[in-house]
Design a protein around this motif. Structure first.
Motif, PDB file in Angstrom:
ATOM      1  N   TYR A 124      31.152  30.825  40.501  1.00  0.00           N
ATOM      2  CA  TYR A 124      30.596  32.120  40.896  1.00  0.00           C
ATOM      3  C   TYR A 124      30.260  32.963  39.665  1.00  0.00           C
ATOM      4  O   TYR A 124      29.271  33.690  39.654  1.00  0.00           O
ATOM      5  N   THR A 144      40.658  26.657  42.693  1.00  0.00           N
ATOM      6  CA  THR A 144      40.397  28.099  42.679  1.00  0.00           C
ATOM      7  C   THR A 144      39.747  28.532  41.363  1.00  0.00           C
ATOM      8  O   THR A 144      38.872  29.404  41.360  1.00  0.00           O
ATOM      9  N   VAL A 187      32.750  38.959  43.665  1.00  0.00           N
ATOM     10  CA  VAL A 187      31.914  39.112  44.859  1.00  0.00           C
ATOM     11  C   VAL A 187      31.803  40.588  45.241  1.00  0.00           C
ATOM     12  O   VAL A 187      30.704  41.102  45.501  1.00  0.00           O
ATOM     13  N   LEU A 188      32.939  41.278  45.244  1.00  0.00           N
ATOM     14  CA  LEU A 188      32.940  42.697  45.613  1.00  0.00           C
ATOM     15  C   LEU A 188      32.177  43.544  44.590  1.00  0.00           C
ATOM     16  O   LEU A 188      31.456  44.481  44.963  1.00  0.00           O
ATOM     17  N   LEU A 202      37.039  36.740  44.150  1.00  0.00           N
ATOM     18  CA  LEU A 202      36.837  37.775  45.171  1.00  0.00           C
ATOM     19  C   LEU A 202      36.399  39.089  44.529  1.00  0.00           C
ATOM     20  O   LEU A 202      35.515  39.785  45.053  1.00  0.00           O
ATOM     21  N   GLN A 203      36.997  39.410  43.398  1.00  0.00           N
ATOM     22  CA  GLN A 203      36.642  40.641  42.700  1.00  0.00           C
ATOM     23  C   GLN A 203      35.185  40.611  42.250  1.00  0.00           C
ATOM     24  O   GLN A 203      34.471  41.618  42.372  1.00  0.00           O
ATOM     25  N   LYS A 244      45.294  43.203  39.686  1.00  0.00           N
ATOM     26  CA  LYS A 244      43.830  43.204  39.771  1.00  0.00           C
ATOM     27  C   LYS A 244      43.297  44.607  40.048  1.00  0.00           C
ATOM     28  O   LYS A 244      42.273  45.019  39.482  1.00  0.00           O
ATOM     29  N   SER A 300      36.018  30.234  40.881  1.00  0.00           N
ATOM     30  CA  SER A 300      35.815  31.432  40.066  1.00  0.00           C
ATOM     31  C   SER A 300      34.772  31.180  38.981  1.00  0.00           C
ATOM     32  O   SER A 300      33.903  32.027  38.733  1.00  0.00           O
ATOM     33  N   LEU A 302      41.641  33.036  42.372  1.00  0.00           N
ATOM     34  CA  LEU A 302      41.003  33.341  43.654  1.00  0.00           C
ATOM     35  C   LEU A 302      40.675  34.828  43.757  1.00  0.00           C
ATOM     36  O   LEU A 302      39.586  35.216  44.202  1.00  0.00           O
ATOM     37  N   LEU A 303      41.611  35.662  43.314  1.00  0.00           N
ATOM     38  CA  LEU A 303      41.370  37.105  43.314  1.00  0.00           C
ATOM     39  C   LEU A 303      40.243  37.474  42.357  1.00  0.00           C
ATOM     40  O   LEU A 303      39.467  38.395  42.623  1.00  0.00           O
TER      41      LEU A 303
END
Length: 329
Positions: A230, A223, A287-288, A284-285, A42, A227, A280-281
């Motif tokens: 989102y 998960t 979101v960041l 998270l990516q 990632k 993703s 999941l990553l």
């Protein structure tokens, strides 16, 4: 078959080395190695993801203008296609940059990782390199007497089967050295996660009465759904998003989790876990990226890029016109 093995070697050998290194430095914890590998992938693809986000914003901005072109040439498909291509050229936009390029970057990573997981003897333990060419073939032949090899999936997973049947190797392989046996047996002790063997297939275990393994496909589905949801929310924030885009994203929101559910159910636990971690990553990516590259900032950068490209094209066009004028004189 030779080309198939050649392609697998190109991508799987380096990823096998990476997984083996991570496996060694994490106290022979294979699950930790897979998770850390997913995180590293990632991070490597982060610049590509940022670029994709900018291209998504650019696509959203151009949707309204593209719709006007389609309406203007609704009765002439050829003229419509030509006008759209001219528009893309003028704006410095390429269809490869809207997602295909990123997929092409990820393709060898997927091949390499899956190859390393499916063939741990070849790419992680490097059995033939340590114990002589043909050792893996002897191992898989010996283990074939313990399993059903009538379907293609079983044949593709023969190296995983050797690991899962490690305790029985001495019974089916005459003359196996203690060093070889210990290498495979020790690896098999760490080839587990959440109480399951990385090579176990949920669909098979469930038929045998082990319902607990359902946790793997359920987690993979959950998960992927997180993703997808989102991603839908993220797309709605983009300026220029419309109903057609939302409908398309809605279909993908269902497709990806269902595909993840099927994949984690039908394929080995190791693949399901990686898929869940990757989803999941991915969430998270996103979101960041929304925090550090909010939609307004991305659109502003896109507008600057478009102005630069447009100005460069104008300069080149002017230079070409001047060159032609000089040639005529």
């Amino acid at each position: 078959m030779g080309i198939y093995n050649f392609i697998y070697n190109i991508f799987s050998v380096p990823f096998g080395y990476a997984l083996h290194f991570l496996y060694q430095i994490n106290g022979h914890n294979y699950l930790a190695a897979v998770i850390i590998f997913a995180v590293i992938v990632k991070l490597i693809l982060l610049p590509s993801s940022i670029s994709q986000q900018k291209n998504t914003a650019k696509t959203q901005r151009m949707n309204a203008r593209l719709q006007r072109i389609r309406e203007k040439y609704a009765d002439d498909q050829q003229a419509q296609n030509e006008a759209i291509q001219e528009f893309y050229s003028k704006e410095g936009f390429s269809s490869m940059s809207s997602g295909c390029g990123t997929l092409l970057i990820q393709f060898p990573i997927i091949i390499g990782l899956y190859g390393a997981i499916y063939k741990p003897l070849s790419y992680i333990l490097r059995i033939d390199h340590q114990f002589g060419e043909g050792t893996i073939a002897k191992l898989t032949k010996a283990v074939s007497s313990l399993i059903d090899t009538s379907n293609a999936r079983s044949q593709a997973m023969m190296e995983i089967q050797v690991v899962t049947k490690a305790t029985e190797l001495k019974d089916v392989m005459t003359g196996i050295s203690q060093n070889l046996y210990s290498t495979i047996h020790d690896f098999s002790q760490h080839f587990t996660a959440l109480g399951f063997n990385f090579g176990d297939i949920p669909a098979t275990l469930i038929k045998e009465g082990n319902k607990a393994v359902l946790i793997i496909p359920i987690v993979a589905f959950a998960t992927a759904m997180i993703s997808s949801i989102y991603s839908l929310i993220h797309t709605r924030k983009m300026p220029g998003s419309n109903q057609q885009t939302m409908m398309s994203m809605g279909c993908m929101m269902l497709f990806m989790p269902l595909m993840s559910l099927w994949l984690a159910y039908q394929f080995p636990v190791g693949i399901g876990i990686y898929w869940a971690v990757n989803s999941l990553l991915g969430a998270l990516q996103m979101v960041l990226l929304d925090i550090f590259y909010p939609p307004n900032k991305v659109v502003a950068e896109v507008m600057i890029d478009e102005s630069i490209v447009r100005r460069q094209k104008e300069v080149l066009s002017k230079q070409a016109a001047e060159a032609m004028a000089e040639a005529k004189n």
